[in-house]
Design a protein around this motif. Structure first.
Motif, short mmCIF file in Angstrom:
data_model
loop_
_atom_site.label_atom_id
_atom_site.label_comp_id
_atom_site.label_asym_id
_atom_site.label_seq_id
_atom_site.Cartn_x
_atom_site.Cartn_y
_atom_site.Cartn_z
N PRO A 93 34.46 43.20 36.39
CA PRO A 93 35.39 43.21 37.52
C PRO A 93 36.66 42.42 37.26
O PRO A 93 37.72 42.76 37.77
CB PRO A 93 34.57 42.59 38.66
CG PRO A 93 33.49 41.82 37.99
CD PRO A 93 33.17 42.57 36.74
N ALA A 94 36.57 41.36 36.44
CA ALA A 94 37.77 40.58 36.12
C ALA A 94 38.79 41.44 35.41
O ALA A 94 39.99 41.40 35.72
CB ALA A 94 37.39 39.38 35.25
N LEU A 95 38.34 42.27 34.48
CA LEU A 95 39.25 43.12 33.73
C LEU A 95 39.84 44.22 34.62
O LEU A 95 41.05 44.49 34.59
CB LEU A 95 38.51 43.74 32.55
CG LEU A 95 39.35 44.56 31.57
CD1 LEU A 95 40.45 43.70 30.95
CD2 LEU A 95 38.46 45.16 30.47
N VAL A 96 39.00 44.85 35.44
CA VAL A 96 39.47 45.91 36.32
C VAL A 96 40.48 45.38 37.34
O VAL A 96 41.54 45.99 37.56
CB VAL A 96 38.29 46.59 37.03
CG1 VAL A 96 38.79 47.57 38.10
CG2 VAL A 96 37.40 47.31 36.03
N ILE A 97 40.16 44.26 37.96
CA ILE A 97 41.06 43.68 38.96
C ILE A 97 42.38 43.28 38.32
O ILE A 97 43.46 43.46 38.90
CB ILE A 97 40.38 42.47 39.64
CG1 ILE A 97 39.25 42.96 40.55
CG2 ILE A 97 41.39 41.64 40.44
CD1 ILE A 97 38.35 41.86 41.06
N GLY A 98 42.34 42.76 37.10
CA GLY A 98 43.57 42.42 36.40
C GLY A 98 44.44 43.63 36.15
O GLY A 98 45.66 43.59 36.34
N LEU A 99 43.83 44.74 35.75
CA LEU A 99 44.60 45.96 35.50
C LEU A 99 45.21 46.50 36.79
O LEU A 99 46.37 46.92 36.81
CB LEU A 99 43.69 47.02 34.86
CG LEU A 99 43.23 46.73 33.43
CD1 LEU A 99 42.23 47.79 32.98
CD2 LEU A 99 44.42 46.69 32.48
N VAL A 100 44.43 46.47 37.87
CA VAL A 100 44.95 46.93 39.16
C VAL A 100 46.12 46.06 39.60
O VAL A 100 47.11 46.56 40.16
CB VAL A 100 43.83 46.92 40.22
CG1 VAL A 100 44.40 47.19 41.62
CG2 VAL A 100 42.76 47.95 39.89
N SER A 101 46.03 44.76 39.34
CA SER A 101 47.10 43.84 39.73
C SER A 101 48.39 44.12 38.98
O SER A 101 49.49 43.96 39.53
CB SER A 101 46.66 42.39 39.49
OG SER A 101 45.53 42.06 40.28
N VAL A 102 48.28 44.54 37.73
CA VAL A 102 49.47 44.85 36.95
C VAL A 102 50.26 45.97 37.60
O VAL A 102 51.48 45.88 37.83
CB VAL A 102 49.10 45.24 35.50
CG1 VAL A 102 50.31 45.81 34.78
CG2 VAL A 102 48.57 44.02 34.75
N PHE A 103 49.57 47.06 37.94
CA PHE A 103 50.26 48.22 38.49
C PHE A 103 50.75 47.96 39.92
O PHE A 103 51.82 48.40 40.31
CB PHE A 103 49.34 49.43 38.46
CG PHE A 103 49.00 49.89 37.07
CD1 PHE A 103 49.95 50.51 36.28
CD2 PHE A 103 47.75 49.65 36.53
CE1 PHE A 103 49.66 50.92 34.98
CE2 PHE A 103 47.44 50.06 35.23
CZ PHE A 103 48.40 50.70 34.45
N GLY A 104 49.98 47.21 40.69
CA GLY A 104 50.40 46.90 42.05
C GLY A 104 51.64 46.05 42.10
O GLY A 104 52.48 46.19 43.00
N ALA A 105 51.79 45.16 41.11
CA ALA A 105 52.96 44.27 41.07
C ALA A 105 54.26 45.04 40.87
O ALA A 105 55.33 44.53 41.19
CB ALA A 105 52.79 43.23 39.97
N LEU A 106 54.15 46.26 40.35
CA LEU A 106 55.35 47.05 40.08
C LEU A 106 55.74 47.95 41.25
O LEU A 106 56.70 48.71 41.15
CB LEU A 106 55.12 47.91 38.83
CG LEU A 106 54.76 47.13 37.55
CD1 LEU A 106 54.50 48.09 36.41
CD2 LEU A 106 55.86 46.14 37.18
#
Length: 443
Positions: free
Chosen positions: A315-328
């Motif tokens: 979940p740490a990896l998935v949440i990090g990836l989601v955060s990258v795209f959401g920040a944009l």
């Protein structure tokens, strides 16, 4: 080798109590010495005069941090993360619902933090090397966050400790630079705006800021080495960070207006012309990164409460990836104030119930047995917990969006929700006791 680089954090209560006083103080200093807290301070001026703003911040933080500390103390005593603690009052299914909401809120928080970190890093790189690429810098920042989170709480403690010391030193240097190039005394003469935020609403915003951290406090403080550390170091670290950050925001906002500049929450814009923009950018970069690390870590533990069989890194990896795209997402930063309001409406009543259940109803049932619950706990308190929560959330929405109270809704909602839950459970216990008494006499 790879396994040794990853954290093996879990939901159980056997994690090492590794956080001593300074580590805990530094963690909560780093959590709130952040540009979003600076932005909150900016919102208060010139609607309030500078002295009123600082007084309101101090009082609101002193009061608002109390529930934050209480939930953190629950974590230290039980060794359990926040969302597992919610199983006692709400049952396992209810706790999963709250966990899902918490994941969504923390991911949204991470979006905002990742973008702000990217902006600060982009400013630092551009001012030093002349290269600018906001999207790339945002991605780089989030990658760093995920790498730290994957090391688990021990890695986070090491990073937060040094980052907090550096942030505190740089923040004091920024205040010194502001005082050297601007007349800070003139802030006391800045006239307030009569049609803006009132003292009551400002107090409510400061309290809501404290509540925005309450869903994460046990996640970290369960690692504190003593109850004294969990209470005193958390309270001191949070208060110090909030007062400094909001005071900086209020000062930057006031100085922008006094010097006929566009109102800004970013001290780099005020200090860059004096060659001090880079240190200010580093303060913002470090503060946002430390806060984002905590948000992603807590979101990971909340996701694990939804599916306890998951290994920590997934979940740490998935949440990090989601955060990258959401920040944009374009315009995400413009929704910050609305985001704070949503957090208050959803989590203030939720944790009023949990705090009341632990401290006023029955703390003895908050133990490792909560981890064994795979279905609804079967506790009759769950229906009262949800009823009180829904009433509290409804009052929060009504008093915030439809008929705002002059003094804000955070504390009234917290107290009313807790009182409703406490009184309903006490009446249930009284009724059950009266029903069992005749049967015992017959026996």
């Amino acid at each position: 080798m790879t396994g040794s680089l990853l954290g093996h954090d879990s939901l159980n209560s056997t994690q090492a109590k590794s956080m001593k006083f300074f580590a805990t103080f530094a963690l909560w200093l780093g959590a709130n010495m952040v540009v979003t807290t600076i932005l909150t301070g900016m919102l208060l001026v010139p609607d309030l005069d500078f002295a009123e703003a600082l007084g309101t911040v101090a009082l609101g933080t002193l009061i608002g941090a109390i529930p934050l500390v209480l939930v953190g103390l629950m974590g230290q005593r039980t060794g359990l993360p926040t969302m597992v603690l919610s199983r006692r009052a709400y049952g396992n299914r209810g706790a999963k619902l709250i966990s899902l909401i918490n994941v969504c809120m923390l991911v949204g928080w991470s979006w905002i933090q990742a973008l702000l970190a990217g902006m600060s890093l982009n400013f630092a790189i551009e001012s030093t090397f002349g290269y600018s690429n906001l999207a790339l810098m945002t991605v780089i920042c989030e990658v760093i966050v995920v790498m730290v989170v994957l090391r688990g709480h021990l890695g986070i403690e090491r990073v937060e400790r040094w980052a907090a010391v550096l942030m505190l030193g740089l923040s004091l240097a920024v205040f010194y630079a502001l005082n050297s190039h601007y007349d800070l005394g003139s802030l006391l003469e800045l006239p307030e705006r009569v049609d803006g935020i009132t003292i009551g609403i400002a107090f409510d915003i400061v309290v809501a800021t404290a509540f925005s951290w309450i869903s994460s406090s046990a996640d970290y403080n369960r690692n504190c080495n003593s109850p004294r550390t969990a209470v005193c170091a958390t309270y001191l670290g949070y208060f110090t960070a909030t007062l400094l950050a909001m005071a900086l925001g209020a000062a930057v906002s006031g100085l922008s207006l006094l010097n006929d500049m566009p109102q800004t929450y970013d001290p780099t814009q005020l200090l860059s012309q004096f060659g001090f923009g880079l240190p200010a950018a580093l303060v913002i970069f470090l503060s946002v990164m430390t806060t984002n690390i905590m948000a992603v870590y807590s979101a990971t533990l909340s996701a694990m409460n939804l599916a306890p069989e998951m290994k920590f890194w997934k979940p740490a990896l998935v949440i990090g990836l989601v955060s990258v795209f959401g920040a944009l997402i374009p315009g995400i930063l413009d929704q910050f104030q609305n985001f704070l309001i949503i957090i208050g409406g959803l989590f203030i009543p939720a944790f009023a119930v949990i705090i009341c259940d632990y401290y006023l109803i029955d703390a003895s049932r908050y133990n490792a047995d909560l981890l064994k619950q795979q279905r609804q706990a079967g506790l009759p308190t769950a229906k009262f917990a949800f009823a009180a929560y829904l009433i509290g959330a409804g009052l929060s929405a009504y008093w915030t969006l439809i008929s705002p109270l002059s003094f804000g809704s955070s504390l009234p909602v917290f107290l009313i929700t807790g009182a409703l839950y406490w009184s309903s459970v006490k009446l249930m216990l009284l009724r059950d006791g009266q029903q069992r008494a005749p049967k015992s006499l017959e026996g």
